[in-house]
Design a protein around this motif. Sequence first.
Motif, PDB file in Angstrom:
ATOM      1  N   VAL A   1       0.876  -1.173   0.000  1.00 18.34           N
ATOM      2  CA  VAL A   1       0.000   0.000   0.000  1.00 18.34           C
ATOM      3  C   VAL A   1       0.908   1.216   0.000  1.00 18.34           C
ATOM      4  CG1 VAL A   1      -1.738   1.316   1.272  1.00 18.34           C
ATOM      5  CG2 VAL A   1      -1.853  -1.182   1.238  1.00 18.34           C
TER       6      VAL A   1
ATOM      7  N   PRO B   1      -5.277  -8.414   2.263  1.00 17.46           N
ATOM      8  CA  PRO B   1      -5.581  -7.117   2.864  1.00 17.46           C
ATOM      9  C   PRO B   1      -7.033  -7.064   3.335  1.00 17.46           C
ATOM     10  CG  PRO B   1      -5.489  -6.918   0.481  1.00 17.46           C
ATOM     11  CD  PRO B   1      -5.079  -8.320   0.825  1.00 17.46           C
TER      12      PRO B   1
ATOM     13  N   GLN C   1       2.937  -4.593   3.537  1.00 16.83           N
ATOM     14  CA  GLN C   1       1.982  -4.796   4.631  1.00 16.83           C
ATOM     15  C   GLN C   1       1.729  -6.292   4.794  1.00 16.83           C
ATOM     16  OE1 GLN C   1       0.197  -1.749   5.944  1.00 16.83           O
ATOM     17  NE2 GLN C   1       1.961  -0.915   4.893  1.00 16.83           N
TER      18      GLN C   1
ATOM     19  N   ALA D   1      -7.057  -1.660   4.711  1.00 17.71           N
ATOM     20  CA  ALA D   1      -5.905  -1.595   3.812  1.00 17.71           C
ATOM     21  C   ALA D   1      -6.348  -1.273   2.390  1.00 17.71           C
ATOM     22  CB  ALA D   1      -5.129  -2.906   3.838  1.00 17.71           C
TER      23      ALA D   1
ATOM     24  N   THR E   1      -0.685  -9.287   7.090  1.00 19.72           N
ATOM     25  CA  THR E   1      -1.878  -9.517   7.912  1.00 19.72           C
ATOM     26  C   THR E   1      -1.835 -10.963   8.395  1.00 19.72           C
ATOM     27  OG1 THR E   1      -3.192 -10.229   6.011  1.00 19.72           O
ATOM     28  CG2 THR E   1      -3.315  -7.892   6.594  1.00 19.72           C
TER      29      THR E   1
END
Length: 94
Positions: free
Chosen positions: A10, A38, A15, A42, A17
């Motif tokens: 992003v 995401p 990123q 996000a 998760t």
Amino acid sequence: MPPTPKPFFVAGKAQTTPTVIPVIDKNRGGDAVGICVPGAEAVERAIEAAAAAAEPMRNSPAYRRHDALIFVARRLRERSEELAKALVVEVGKP
């Protein structure tokens, strides 16, 4: 032990998760890699970042856009072997 999940990006930042989907190696069986999924927040950040970048990109000189595309093309060529292997694993065609 499964491989470390691959992040999503992003606004140029990796990123991760806890939600991960597997990419199955159809030739060998089992998980080839996991991909972080995401969440809604996000996705919203990604949309906001893309919208914020639209006008500056539109107003950037042609030579800068050209340089950006040349950079992307160069990186794709440099990683073509890696990309090809990833596609082979994902679609199961050796």
